[in-house]
Design a protein around this motif. Structure first.
Motif, PDB file in Angstrom:
ATOM      1  N   ALA A 216      -3.033  -7.605  -2.343  1.00 40.95           N
ATOM      2  CA  ALA A 216      -2.571  -6.989  -1.361  1.00 40.95           C
ATOM      3  C   ALA A 216      -1.915  -5.751  -1.523  1.00 40.95           C
ATOM      4  CB  ALA A 216      -1.843  -8.099  -0.663  1.00 40.95           C
ATOM      5  N   SER A 217      -0.915  -5.772  -2.628  1.00 40.98           N
ATOM      6  CA  SER A 217      -0.282  -4.560  -2.943  1.00 40.98           C
ATOM      7  C   SER A 217      -1.151  -3.280  -3.427  1.00 40.98           C
ATOM      8  CB  SER A 217       0.683  -4.739  -4.164  1.00 40.98           C
ATOM      9  OG  SER A 217       1.591  -5.633  -3.856  1.00 40.98           O
ATOM     10  N   ALA A 218      -2.232  -3.584  -4.086  1.00 39.79           N
ATOM     11  CA  ALA A 218      -3.231  -2.500  -4.125  1.00 39.79           C
ATOM     12  C   ALA A 218      -4.115  -2.038  -3.145  1.00 39.79           C
ATOM     13  CB  ALA A 218      -4.090  -3.107  -5.557  1.00 39.79           C
ATOM     14  N   ASN A 223      -3.597  -2.286   4.179  1.00 41.67           N
ATOM     15  CA  ASN A 223      -2.048  -2.044   3.984  1.00 41.67           C
ATOM     16  C   ASN A 223      -2.101  -0.322   3.954  1.00 41.67           C
ATOM     17  OD1 ASN A 223      -1.322  -4.763   4.158  1.00 41.67           O
ATOM     18  ND2 ASN A 223      -1.469  -4.949   2.038  1.00 41.67           N
ATOM     19  N   VAL A 224      -1.561   0.101   4.978  1.00 44.37           N
ATOM     20  CA  VAL A 224      -1.647   1.662   5.017  1.00 44.37           C
ATOM     21  C   VAL A 224      -0.564   2.129   5.098  1.00 44.37           C
ATOM     22  CG1 VAL A 224      -2.678   3.638   6.133  1.00 44.37           C
ATOM     23  CG2 VAL A 224      -3.924   1.611   5.986  1.00 44.37           C
ATOM     24  N   ILE A 225      -0.024   3.139   4.353  1.00 40.64           N
ATOM     25  CA  ILE A 225       1.059   3.916   4.172  1.00 40.64           C
ATOM     26  C   ILE A 225       0.906   5.233   4.819  1.00 40.64           C
ATOM     27  CG2 ILE A 225       3.124   5.036   2.749  1.00 40.64           C
ATOM     28  CD1 ILE A 225       2.992   2.942   1.017  1.00 40.64           C
ATOM     29  N   ASP A 226       1.756   5.658   5.856  1.00 35.66           N
ATOM     30  CA  ASP A 226       1.751   6.842   6.585  1.00 35.66           C
ATOM     31  C   ASP A 226       2.960   7.567   6.154  1.00 35.66           C
ATOM     32  OD1 ASP A 226       1.260   9.173   7.998  1.00 35.66           O
ATOM     33  OD2 ASP A 226       1.169   8.008  10.077  1.00 35.66           O
ATOM     34  N   ARG A 227       3.139   8.621   5.122  1.00 36.97           N
ATOM     35  CA  ARG A 227       4.190   9.087   4.697  1.00 36.97           C
ATOM     36  C   ARG A 227       4.531  10.297   5.571  1.00 36.97           C
ATOM     37  NH1 ARG A 227       7.709   6.405   1.629  1.00 36.97           N
ATOM     38  NH2 ARG A 227       6.719   5.538  -0.064  1.00 36.97           N
ATOM     39  N   ARG A 228       5.797  10.447   6.120  1.00 35.15           N
ATOM     40  CA  ARG A 228       6.257  11.612   6.971  1.00 35.15           C
ATOM     41  C   ARG A 228       7.739  11.777   6.615  1.00 35.15           C
ATOM     42  NH1 ARG A 228       3.217  10.974  13.023  1.00 35.15           N
ATOM     43  NH2 ARG A 228       1.278  10.288  12.369  1.00 35.15           N
ATOM     44  N   GLY A 229       8.594  11.766   7.478  1.00 36.83           N
ATOM     45  CA  GLY A 229      10.044  12.185   6.998  1.00 36.83           C
ATOM     46  C   GLY A 229      10.507  10.945   5.978  1.00 36.83           C
ATOM     47  N   GLU A 230      11.654  11.392   5.352  1.00 39.84           N
ATOM     48  CA  GLU A 230      12.140  10.399   4.428  1.00 39.84           C
ATOM     49  C   GLU A 230      13.505   9.628   5.175  1.00 39.84           C
ATOM     50  OE1 GLU A 230      13.643  12.644   1.138  1.00 39.84           O
ATOM     51  OE2 GLU A 230      11.523  13.061   0.493  1.00 39.84           O
ATOM     52  N   LEU A 254       4.731   1.979   7.292  1.00 41.74           N
ATOM     53  CA  LEU A 254       3.972   1.134   6.429  1.00 41.74           C
ATOM     54  C   LEU A 254       3.391  -0.318   7.410  1.00 41.74           C
ATOM     55  CD1 LEU A 254       2.628  -0.421   4.009  1.00 41.74           C
ATOM     56  CD2 LEU A 254       4.813  -1.285   3.448  1.00 41.74           C
ATOM     57  N   LYS A 255       2.024   0.193   7.583  1.00 42.80           N
ATOM     58  CA  LYS A 255       1.391  -0.818   8.371  1.00 42.80           C
ATOM     59  C   LYS A 255       0.651  -1.916   7.651  1.00 42.80           C
ATOM     60  CE  LYS A 255      -2.428  -0.894  11.829  1.00 42.80           C
ATOM     61  NZ  LYS A 255      -3.083  -1.613  10.980  1.00 42.80           N
ATOM     62  N   LEU A 256       1.187  -3.391   7.649  1.00 48.98           N
ATOM     63  CA  LEU A 256       0.542  -4.147   7.010  1.00 48.98           C
ATOM     64  C   LEU A 256      -0.618  -4.751   7.854  1.00 48.98           C
ATOM     65  CD1 LEU A 256       3.507  -6.011   5.432  1.00 48.98           C
ATOM     66  CD2 LEU A 256       2.143  -4.265   4.301  1.00 48.98           C
ATOM     67  N   GLY A 257      -1.867  -4.640   7.208  1.00 51.61           N
ATOM     68  CA  GLY A 257      -2.911  -5.533   7.730  1.00 51.61           C
ATOM     69  C   GLY A 257      -2.999  -6.745   7.123  1.00 51.61           C
ATOM     70  N   TRP A 258      -2.628  -6.873   5.790  1.00 50.34           N
ATOM     71  CA  TRP A 258      -2.857  -8.100   5.203  1.00 50.34           C
ATOM     72  C   TRP A 258      -1.176  -8.613   4.920  1.00 50.34           C
ATOM     73  CZ3 TRP A 258      -5.858  -8.625  -0.181  1.00 50.34           C
ATOM     74  CH2 TRP A 258      -5.819  -9.736  -0.682  1.00 50.34           C
ATOM     75  N   ALA A 259      -0.656  -9.420   5.527  1.00 48.98           N
ATOM     76  CA  ALA A 259       0.712  -9.603   5.911  1.00 48.98           C
ATOM     77  C   ALA A 259       1.197 -10.758   4.811  1.00 48.98           C
ATOM     78  CB  ALA A 259       0.953  -9.969   7.503  1.00 48.98           C
ATOM     79  N   TRP A 260       0.289 -11.556   4.320  1.00 42.04           N
ATOM     80  CA  TRP A 260       0.631 -12.529   3.403  1.00 42.04           C
ATOM     81  C   TRP A 260      -0.523 -13.054   2.809  1.00 42.04           C
ATOM     82  CZ3 TRP A 260       4.533 -15.300   1.447  1.00 42.04           C
ATOM     83  CH2 TRP A 260       4.064 -16.751   0.879  1.00 42.04           C
ATOM     84  N   PRO A 261      -0.398 -13.181   1.336  1.00 41.30           N
ATOM     85  CA  PRO A 261       0.846 -13.054   0.464  1.00 41.30           C
ATOM     86  C   PRO A 261       1.668 -11.694   0.681  1.00 41.30           C
ATOM     87  CG  PRO A 261      -0.709 -14.135  -0.793  1.00 41.30           C
ATOM     88  CD  PRO A 261      -1.402 -13.386   0.528  1.00 41.30           C
ATOM     89  N   ILE A 267       5.882  -2.799  -0.867  1.00 35.93           N
ATOM     90  CA  ILE A 267       6.969  -2.953   0.030  1.00 35.93           C
ATOM     91  C   ILE A 267       7.978  -2.188  -0.849  1.00 35.93           C
ATOM     92  CG2 ILE A 267       8.618  -4.219   0.850  1.00 35.93           C
ATOM     93  CD1 ILE A 267       6.579  -6.335   1.709  1.00 35.93           C
ATOM     94  N   ARG A 268       8.184  -2.351  -2.136  1.00 34.72           N
ATOM     95  CA  ARG A 268       9.112  -1.641  -2.785  1.00 34.72           C
ATOM     96  C   ARG A 268       8.962  -0.055  -3.068  1.00 34.72           C
ATOM     97  NH1 ARG A 268       8.501  -6.409  -6.403  1.00 34.72           N
ATOM     98  NH2 ARG A 268      10.471  -7.701  -6.181  1.00 34.72           N
ATOM     99  N   GLU A 269       7.488   0.232  -3.403  1.00 32.14           N
ATOM    100  CA  GLU A 269       7.040   1.650  -3.364  1.00 32.14           C
ATOM    101  C   GLU A 269       7.511   2.109  -1.932  1.00 32.14           C
ATOM    102  OE1 GLU A 269       2.968   3.982  -2.918  1.00 32.14           O
ATOM    103  OE2 GLU A 269       2.866   1.998  -4.075  1.00 32.14           O
ATOM    104  N   PHE A 270       7.176   1.566  -0.877  1.00 29.81           N
ATOM    105  CA  PHE A 270       7.437   2.315   0.268  1.00 29.81           C
ATOM    106  C   PHE A 270       8.943   2.245   0.510  1.00 29.81           C
ATOM    107  CE2 PHE A 270       8.257   1.862   5.069  1.00 29.81           C
ATOM    108  CZ  PHE A 270       7.506   3.163   5.337  1.00 29.81           C
ATOM    109  N   ALA A 271       9.810   1.421   0.411  1.00 30.92           N
ATOM    110  CA  ALA A 271      11.151   1.372   0.513  1.00 30.92           C
ATOM    111  C   ALA A 271      11.808   2.458  -0.221  1.00 30.92           C
ATOM    112  CB  ALA A 271      11.630  -0.054   0.535  1.00 30.92           C
ATOM    113  N   ALA A 272      11.390   2.605  -1.327  1.00 29.85           N
ATOM    114  CA  ALA A 272      12.011   3.654  -2.404  1.00 29.85           C
ATOM    115  C   ALA A 272      11.846   4.983  -1.720  1.00 29.85           C
ATOM    116  CB  ALA A 272      11.409   3.509  -3.856  1.00 29.85           C
TER     117      ALA A 272
END
Length: 583
Positions: A216-218, A223-230, A254-261, A267-272
């Motif tokens: 899921a992380s890969a 699971n799609v990250i749309d990077r814009r502002g910080e 960060l839009k999760l289509g595969w929510a579990w597991p 998530i860590r990558e996006f939050a950082a």
């Protein structure tokens, strides 16, 4: 690829067909019902059936999946409660052919008794759950769900919501994939979870979960990250994520289509990469609690409502709270201000009205159930005291009786509910020597979800004639000796039967049998009108609560010719002969 305008439910069915599904089973329940109805249109390739309940539907699909073919199960969120028993064991034994459970949640309780969040079941069962945001994703995610099911050898849940199921959008459609033929391979140590083998299967589930979390992380398709502002990052899923994209154009998403597991590394990558993180999700703080457990600071239900559907207007309030500003909500639509209210009410001529009206003549406790007849709770009938779940109308009656309730107890279920989970409640009352008065309001269809067939109608979802199960014979086989069939439009007769059976020293069953008028689509008698000269304005007819009867202020009642179905119940209540059939 071609594109078609489809609802989310239609797209789910299309995705199942394209994925090569061979068998689909389900039980109707809004907002999921149209999945099966659409799937039945692919009958040249796909066998579909309405099961008596969700547990049976899942167990049927499991048989097909173990035989090596792809299968689908459909239900609404509360239906998963019924199917939970086989689901938990299925997580251990796994599948050979892909198996996907399509579960439609109902945030805002548009047509449900709870806002239950299906994501908790995915965590409890330790299986993946995918969340499409629109119809196009619904088709694509269905195909991917079957791939994941076979890759990891376990069932997968596809979670829709009311808005996704019923909204329409352009969908890219493809061709059907080749399908294998059924060929079961015996493997008792995998498929028979007695303790000696089940303990090994349990360990394999944990290994599988770790592999799925890494996958899921890969995964950057689901699971799609749309990077814009910080400055701000939003973690969301489903249709809510699309609303967030529109309302927070400056934020990263960060839009999760595969929510579990949970895809922890993603998530860590996006939050950082953001200074402030907010988790915006409908229902429970499922994602938020996990993010905080990772040691990541975030906002969530301190700003986001925990109940109701997260519509754009409600998300504007979240944005205002996040920014510390006052919300200026959009002005209401002017044309809506003068529209009259439309309280929920039984249809004009509904056969259930006769039973509920007759019950107003007695001081009884009425344990109701899920269906159109739940509307018997509203004025002027006021004849339902408690509703729990499907089949509970019978079972609760036994509890009231055995608890020593002084008043007679009446348990009510519909015909579809009787076959779904009413039979076991009936059997329990007979076996344990109860004496409740039980009523099946039999209108020969599953009416509230759109007139689907069931084991008592004599027709399958595929349109084939089949033996119609008899409520009377099943009740007799359970040991019920007092069984009476009534025409609910004959009010005096219904009242007389109720009086007799309420006094009976043992369990009795009344079957109120008349077809749903919306199903047969015809009037059942001549139209009636009220002779204003003969009318004494006693308003006895209004106690039926029929929408065809109109009365404003102190005016005498009148009958709307557009709404009257010719049932004649109002005529039976008029002591002055003012209500007569029109010539």
């Amino acid at each position: 690829m071609m594109r078609e305008l489809l609802s989310g439910n239609e797209a789910i069915a299309r995705g199942a067909w394209e994925a090569g599904v061979r068998l689909a089973s389900g039980y109707p329940g809004t907002p999921s019902t149209e999945i099966m109805e659409t799937a039945a249109g692919y009958k040249a390739d796909l066998y579909c059936e309405w099961a008596p309940n969700e547990k049976v539907a899942l167990e049927t699909a499991v048989g097909a999946a173990l035989a090596g073919v792809r299968s689908m199960v459909t239900m609404k969120h509360v239906g998963l409660n019924v199917a939970a028993d086989p689901l938990m064991t299925l997580s251990y034994i796994g599948v050979k052919g892909g198996l996907v459970l399509c579960v439609a949640d109902d945030p805002g309780m548009h047509s449900s008794q709870t806002e239950q969040d299906t994501r908790h079941y995915a965590r409890l069962a330790k299986i993946p759950i995918l969340e499409p945001a629109n119809a196009d994703e619904a088709r694509r995610f269905m195909i991917r769900a079957f791939e994941l099911s076979e890759q990891f050898g376990c069932p997968v849940i596809l979670r829709s919501t009311t808005s996704v199921s019923h909204s329409r959008s352009l969908v890219e459609v493809g061709e059907r994939r080749p399908t294998p033929t059924a060929d079961f391979v015996r493997n008792p140590s995998q498929y028979v979870p007695i303790p000696i083998w089940g303990r090994v299967l349990r360990q394999a589930v944990e290994t599988r979960l770790a592999e799925q979390a890494a996958a899921a992380s890969a995964d950057r398709e689901l699971n799609v990250i749309d990077r814009r502002g910080e400055a701000l990052g939003i973690l969301s899923s489903g249709l809510t994520a699309l609303h967030c994209r529109e309302l927070f154009p400056e934020a990263s998403l960060l839009k999760l289509g595969w929510a579990w597991p949970f895809p922890d590394e993603l998530i860590r990558e996006f939050a950082a990469g953001v200074k402030r993180l907010i988790v915006i999700e409908e229902a429970d703080p499922f994602l938020e609690e996990h993010v905080k457990s990772l040691g990541i600071a975030c906002d969530g239900k301190n700003l986001v409502p925990r109940t109701g559907e997260l519509t754009p207007v409600r998300l504007l309030a979240v944005k205002a709270a996040l920014e510390g500003t006052d919300l200026q909500p959009p002005a209401p639509v002017a044309a809506a201000a003068d529209l009259p209210g439309r309280p929920p009410i039984l249809c004009a001529g509904c056969p259930h009205r006769g039973i509920f009206y007759a019950l107003t003549k007695f001081d009884v406790i009425v344990t109701g159930d899920i269906g159109c007849y739940s509307l018997g709770v509203f004025p002027p009938l006021n004849r339902t005291d408690v509703i729990l779940c499907m089949g509970g109308g019978f079972s609760m009656a036994q509890g009231f009786d055995k608890a020593g309730e002084k008043r007679p107890v009446v348990g009510i279920v519909g015909d579809s509910t009787f076959f779904h989970s009413g039979v076991t409640g009936l059997l329990n009352i007979v076996y344990n020597r109860g004496k409740a008065t039980l009523i099946v309001v039999d209108n020969s269809t599953t009416a509230m979800t759109g007139h689907q067939d069931h084991p008592g109608t004599g027709r399958t979802l595929m349109g084939e004639a089949t033996p119609a199960a008899s409520i009377e014979k099943i009740a007799a086989a359970c040991g019920v000796k007092r069984i009476t069939v009534v025409n609910p439009y004959e009010l005096d007769r219904v009242t007389e039967v109720l009086k007799t059976e309420l006094a009976a020293p043992e369990v009795s069953l009344i079957i109120s049998r008349a077809p749903c008028l919306l199903k047969i689509r015809r009037k059942i008698g001549p139209l009636y009108s009220i002779d204003q000269a003969k009318c004494r304005n006693c308003k006895a007819c209004l106690k039926l609560g029929c929408p065809a009867l109109e009365s404003a202020g102190g005016n005498k009642p009148a009958i709307s010719p557009q709404s009257c179905t010719g049932c004649g119940m109002c005529r039976q209540l008029c002591r002055f002969g003012a209500i007569q059939p029109e010539s």
